[in-house]
Enzyme design. Sequence first.
Site, PDB file in Angstrom:
ATOM      1  N   LYS A   1      14.366  40.679   7.393  1.00 24.43           N
ATOM      2  CA  LYS A   1      13.601  40.529   8.119  1.00 24.43           C
ATOM      3  C   LYS A   1      14.118  40.035   9.559  1.00 24.43           C
ATOM      4  O   LYS A   1      14.260  38.768  10.099  1.00 24.43           O
ATOM      5  CB  LYS A   1      12.568  39.540   7.993  1.00 24.43           C
ATOM      6  CG  LYS A   1      11.238  39.225   8.412  1.00 24.43           C
ATOM      7  CD  LYS A   1       9.894  38.467   8.378  1.00 24.43           C
ATOM      8  CE  LYS A   1       9.018  38.528   9.525  1.00 24.43           C
ATOM      9  NZ  LYS A   1       8.075  39.066   9.643  1.00 24.43           N
TER      10      LYS A   1
HETATM   11  N1  PPE Z   1       5.691  44.040   7.209  1.00 25.47           N
HETATM   12  C1  PPE Z   1       6.343  44.149   8.683  1.00 25.47           C
HETATM   13  C2  PPE Z   1       7.261  45.137   9.233  1.00 25.47           C
HETATM   14  C3  PPE Z   1       6.233  42.547   8.885  1.00 25.47           C
HETATM   15  O1  PPE Z   1       6.122  42.082   9.946  1.00 25.47           O
HETATM   16  C4  PPE Z   1       5.626  41.813   8.050  1.00 25.47           C
HETATM   17  C5  PPE Z   1       4.973  40.169   8.264  1.00 25.47           C
HETATM   18  C6  PPE Z   1       4.837  42.550   6.506  1.00 25.47           C
HETATM   19  C7  PPE Z   1       5.223  43.770   7.122  1.00 25.47           C
HETATM   20  C8  PPE Z   1       4.225  41.391   5.956  1.00 25.47           C
HETATM   21  O2  PPE Z   1       4.743  41.160   5.607  1.00 25.47           O
HETATM   22  P1  PPE Z   1       4.348  39.107   4.836  1.00 25.47           P
HETATM   23  O3  PPE Z   1       4.161  38.179   5.775  1.00 25.47           O
HETATM   24  O4  PPE Z   1       5.272  38.290   3.987  1.00 25.47           O
HETATM   25  O5  PPE Z   1       3.509  39.249   4.073  1.00 25.47           O
HETATM   26  N2  PPE Z   1       4.685  39.985   9.824  1.00 25.47           N
HETATM   27  C9  PPE Z   1       5.246  39.150  10.372  1.00 25.47           C
HETATM   28  C10 PPE Z   1       5.475  39.125  11.723  1.00 25.47           C
HETATM   29  C11 PPE Z   1       4.205  38.910  12.614  1.00 25.47           C
HETATM   30  C12 PPE Z   1       4.330  38.400  14.505  1.00 25.47           C
HETATM   31  O6  PPE Z   1       3.908  39.754  15.463  1.00 25.47           O
HETATM   32  O7  PPE Z   1       5.303  38.515  14.659  1.00 25.47           O
HETATM   33  C13 PPE Z   1       3.682  38.293  10.197  1.00 25.47           C
HETATM   34  O8  PPE Z   1       2.828  38.445   9.632  1.00 25.47           O
HETATM   35  O9  PPE Z   1       4.054  36.994   9.971  1.00 25.47           O
END
Ligand code: PPE
Length: 306
Positions: free
Chosen positions: A158
């Site tokens: 990430k």
């Molecule tokens: N894919 C991406 C690209 C992504 O950024 C997130 C989280 C997810 C999947 C889902 O992952 P999880 O949160 O572990 O279930 N995105 C984060 C960032 C959002 C932002 O705008 O900054 C979040 O949801 O916190």
Amino acid sequence: MQSATGKIWMDGEFVDYENATIHVLSHVVHYGSGVFEGIRCYETREGPAVFRLKEHLKRLYDSSKVYRMEIPYSMEEMSDVILETVKINDLKSCYIRPLFYRGLGELGVSPLPCPVKCMVAVWPWGTYLGDDALQDGVSVRVSSWNRPAPNTFPSMAKASGNYLNSQLMKIEALESGYDEAIALDHYGYVSEGSGENIFIVRNGVIYTPPSSSSILPGITRHCVFTLAREFDIRIHQHVIPREALYISDEVFFSGTAAEITPVTKIDNIVIGQGSLGPITERIQSEFFKIVRGDTPDRHDWFTFVK
Ligand code: PPE
């Protein structure tokens, strides 16, 4: 505007919001050299509790390993810092953003001469995709931008730089009147949203792209697997062709910020009945029961802020 109050933890101390600044020649500003997490703290009956803190910390340290960042704090120390940051800001529920980044050293592509810096901030963050999104669903488009091909940008990390691709998707979606975008991977299969994982439901079975489809392995995605299995709903990781989106009975997003959000229109095609579908509803309502503390934390997903 970002909420302009509170204390931010930077490299071992709490600083006031207006003093939480870095130098413009910091490596991260020029080359996107940071890794971060997004975590939610929920208000439960027994007080504020951080959701899946251990899993978020593990992913944060995994991301820093990929980018050869030596973190001067252990995972246990960062766990304490996060809990302390929530506590000191006196918020019952909030979004938590830890970031490890390359600071001021020498400019040039190599990050290695630049020190690794750490910060944690918290702020209130309501629904991610609009006030009615959780109930009414969102309208999305398939992006003209793909997710990065394998062995280009590692999607399991990430990293801040990855979000330039997300930004292109999001800008295009908003400018063309949609709430959010879904990107395809390098091979043309469904990957994920700009900040969410995606699931489709067809004939009572849930499908989601595998990690080889350039996705971030989401922690909320893992919750969906856990809950679906508890409900005896079949759930599979499978490559998904674009057209399967249009002919699904239900589609939904998962993410820390997005939680469980139904997708009711894709490229202006109505998905299923065009409303929150029964399987999405089951997963979503159980998810909210857990995070609001309305049902016991049977999975040990919470860390309480004492
Ligand atoms: N894919 C991406 C690209 C992504 O950024 C997130 C989280 C997810 C999947 C889902 O992952 P999880 O949160 O572990 O279930 N995105 C984060 C960032 C959002 C932002 O705008 O900054 C979040 O949801 O916190």
